[in-house]
Design an enzyme around this catalytic site. Sequence first.
Site, PDB file in Angstrom:
ATOM      1  N   ARG A 167      -8.079  -9.693 -21.212  1.00 28.96           N
ATOM      2  CA  ARG A 167      -8.007  -8.453 -20.436  1.00 28.96           C
ATOM      3  C   ARG A 167      -7.644  -7.251 -21.288  1.00 28.96           C
ATOM      4  O   ARG A 167      -7.597  -6.137 -20.767  1.00 28.96           O
ATOM      5  CB  ARG A 167      -6.927  -8.598 -19.355  1.00 28.96           C
ATOM      6  CG  ARG A 167      -7.451  -8.919 -17.946  1.00 28.96           C
ATOM      7  CD  ARG A 167      -6.235  -9.100 -17.081  1.00 28.96           C
ATOM      8  NE  ARG A 167      -6.390  -8.923 -15.685  1.00 28.96           N
ATOM      9  CZ  ARG A 167      -6.582  -9.915 -14.804  1.00 28.96           C
ATOM     10  NH1 ARG A 167      -6.747 -11.142 -15.214  1.00 28.96           N
ATOM     11  NH2 ARG A 167      -6.596  -9.661 -13.521  1.00 28.96           N
TER      12      ARG A 167
ATOM     13  N   ARG B 120      -2.759 -13.568  -1.269  1.00 28.17           N
ATOM     14  CA  ARG B 120      -2.002 -13.211  -2.476  1.00 28.17           C
ATOM     15  C   ARG B 120      -1.180 -11.962  -2.200  1.00 28.17           C
ATOM     16  O   ARG B 120      -1.702 -11.006  -1.621  1.00 28.17           O
ATOM     17  CB  ARG B 120      -2.969 -12.959  -3.631  1.00 28.17           C
ATOM     18  CG  ARG B 120      -3.469 -14.240  -4.255  1.00 28.17           C
ATOM     19  CD  ARG B 120      -4.553 -14.004  -5.271  1.00 28.17           C
ATOM     20  NE  ARG B 120      -4.270 -12.921  -6.202  1.00 28.17           N
ATOM     21  CZ  ARG B 120      -5.039 -12.621  -7.241  1.00 28.17           C
ATOM     22  NH1 ARG B 120      -6.124 -13.333  -7.487  1.00 28.17           N
ATOM     23  NH2 ARG B 120      -4.725 -11.618  -8.038  1.00 28.17           N
TER      24      ARG B 120
ATOM     25  N   LYS C 136     -15.127 -13.467  -9.942  1.00 24.95           N
ATOM     26  CA  LYS C 136     -14.935 -14.344 -11.112  1.00 24.95           C
ATOM     27  C   LYS C 136     -14.462 -15.737 -10.682  1.00 24.95           C
ATOM     28  O   LYS C 136     -15.000 -16.749 -11.108  1.00 24.95           O
ATOM     29  CB  LYS C 136     -13.905 -13.739 -12.083  1.00 24.95           C
ATOM     30  CG  LYS C 136     -14.266 -12.351 -12.602  1.00 24.95           C
ATOM     31  CD  LYS C 136     -13.262 -11.852 -13.635  1.00 24.95           C
ATOM     32  CE  LYS C 136     -11.863 -11.625 -13.096  1.00 24.95           C
ATOM     33  NZ  LYS C 136     -11.735 -10.481 -12.177  1.00 24.95           N
TER      34      LYS C 136
ATOM     35  N   ARG D  24      -4.483  -2.356 -10.149  1.00 19.84           N
ATOM     36  CA  ARG D  24      -5.226  -3.387 -10.899  1.00 19.84           C
ATOM     37  C   ARG D  24      -6.583  -2.852 -11.370  1.00 19.84           C
ATOM     38  O   ARG D  24      -7.025  -3.151 -12.474  1.00 19.84           O
ATOM     39  CB  ARG D  24      -5.383  -4.644 -10.029  1.00 19.84           C
ATOM     40  CG  ARG D  24      -4.047  -5.375  -9.861  1.00 19.84           C
ATOM     41  CD  ARG D  24      -4.011  -6.305  -8.666  1.00 19.84           C
ATOM     42  NE  ARG D  24      -4.974  -7.386  -8.741  1.00 19.84           N
ATOM     43  CZ  ARG D  24      -5.393  -8.089  -7.681  1.00 19.84           C
ATOM     44  NH1 ARG D  24      -4.937  -7.804  -6.476  1.00 19.84           N
ATOM     45  NH2 ARG D  24      -6.254  -9.055  -7.837  1.00 19.84           N
TER      46      ARG D  24
ATOM     47  N   ARG E 151      -9.371 -10.786   1.571  1.00 14.46           N
ATOM     48  CA  ARG E 151      -9.574 -12.195   1.202  1.00 14.46           C
ATOM     49  C   ARG E 151      -8.327 -13.045   1.418  1.00 14.46           C
ATOM     50  O   ARG E 151      -7.200 -12.575   1.331  1.00 14.46           O
ATOM     51  CB  ARG E 151     -10.084 -12.309  -0.238  1.00 14.46           C
ATOM     52  CG  ARG E 151      -9.084 -11.930  -1.303  1.00 14.46           C
ATOM     53  CD  ARG E 151      -9.731 -11.961  -2.678  1.00 14.46           C
ATOM     54  NE  ARG E 151      -8.769 -11.620  -3.716  1.00 14.46           N
ATOM     55  CZ  ARG E 151      -9.052 -11.536  -5.008  1.00 14.46           C
ATOM     56  NH1 ARG E 151     -10.281 -11.760  -5.434  1.00 14.46           N
ATOM     57  NH2 ARG E 151      -8.119 -11.224  -5.881  1.00 14.46           N
TER      58      ARG E 151
HETATM   59  P1  AMP Z   1      -5.900 -12.363 -11.375  1.00 13.69           P
HETATM   60  O1  AMP Z   1      -5.665 -13.599 -10.572  1.00 13.69           O
HETATM   61  O2  AMP Z   1      -6.804 -12.616 -12.546  1.00 13.69           O
HETATM   62  O3  AMP Z   1      -6.355 -11.197 -10.536  1.00 13.69           O
HETATM   63  O4  AMP Z   1      -4.496 -11.951 -12.004  1.00 13.69           O
HETATM   64  C1  AMP Z   1      -3.395 -11.600 -11.171  1.00 13.69           C
HETATM   65  C2  AMP Z   1      -2.351 -10.864 -11.995  1.00 13.69           C
HETATM   66  O5  AMP Z   1      -1.865 -11.717 -13.033  1.00 13.69           O
HETATM   67  C3  AMP Z   1      -2.868  -9.623 -12.717  1.00 13.69           C
HETATM   68  O6  AMP Z   1      -2.860  -8.480 -11.890  1.00 13.69           O
HETATM   69  C4  AMP Z   1      -1.868  -9.523 -13.866  1.00 13.69           C
HETATM   70  O7  AMP Z   1      -0.615  -9.025 -13.423  1.00 13.69           O
HETATM   71  C5  AMP Z   1      -1.655 -10.981 -14.230  1.00 13.69           C
HETATM   72  N1  AMP Z   1      -2.649 -11.442 -15.236  1.00 13.69           N
HETATM   73  C6  AMP Z   1      -3.624 -12.379 -15.055  1.00 13.69           C
HETATM   74  N2  AMP Z   1      -4.341 -12.562 -16.174  1.00 13.69           N
HETATM   75  C7  AMP Z   1      -3.830 -11.712 -17.094  1.00 13.69           C
HETATM   76  C8  AMP Z   1      -4.155 -11.401 -18.440  1.00 13.69           C
HETATM   77  N3  AMP Z   1      -5.174 -12.003 -19.084  1.00 13.69           N
HETATM   78  N4  AMP Z   1      -3.401 -10.459 -19.073  1.00 13.69           N
HETATM   79  C9  AMP Z   1      -2.378  -9.853 -18.470  1.00 13.69           C
HETATM   80  N5  AMP Z   1      -2.024 -10.074 -17.180  1.00 13.69           N
HETATM   81  C10 AMP Z   1      -2.745 -10.997 -16.496  1.00 13.69           C
END
Ligand code: AMP
Length: 215
Positions: free
Chosen positions: A88, A161, A13, A172, A127
């Site tokens: 999400r 990360r 994404k 996740r 990554r």
């Molecule tokens: P990402 O970078 O999109 O993989 O997000 C990293 C982490 O941020 C996720 O594992 C969640 O803990 C939190 N997070 C990101 N976007 C959301 C969302 N839309 N709703 C809830 N938690 C989120």
Amino acid sequence: MNIILLGPPGAGKGTQASKLVADRGMVQLSTGDMLRAAVKAGTPTGQQAKAVMESGGLVSDEIVSALIGEKLDALDTATGVIFDGYPRTAAQATALDELLVSRGRTLDYVIELEVDEAALIERVTGRYTCANCGEGYHDRFKQPKVAGVCDVCGSTEFKRRPDDNAETVHTRMAEYRAKTAPILPIYEARGLVRPIDGMADIDHVSAAIDGILDG
Ligand code: AMP
């Protein structure tokens, strides 16, 4: 044009959103990036979100929808938006509808990146990014041309990360299956979903997205 990129962690994404930003002048709204910035800055939101993010769980719907609302308010309605990592949950999907309607925007497409979960673990745990310019790399699939030096900016600092470890990735993925995948039928019923093969290489995925947006 307002689009959602939907897919599990590691589906690509962020990579595809960056390409759309560079190629089309759209704006990427990534709740993950916003939350990481909040954690780094030590804001109250960041303090609340930190432990949840480290565990691989989901931050509250209210927090992430408020972050998206603030960002949308700062944008001209004509500027195209890519929602990356949001919504999400079903509650976030409902909140997004309201956020868009109240700002005179409509959702054009939900691009679903279809991927093989087993391969994602390797994608995510390998990554890393340039600490200076953010260019993405991978231990196996995309190493810098000169070892230890960023191809784009020449920096020698890289970062990973903290939630890209095998254990957290499993959580996740489970969150994606339980809470995010179920929102697809909502958008399918509205004729908005466009599934594409997220296992193809980056340029093929990008061409498939272009085909949808230009079609
Ligand atoms: P990402 O970078 O999109 O993989 O997000 C990293 C982490 O941020 C996720 O594992 C969640 O803990 C939190 N997070 C990101 N976007 C959301 C969302 N839309 N709703 C809830 N938690 C989120």
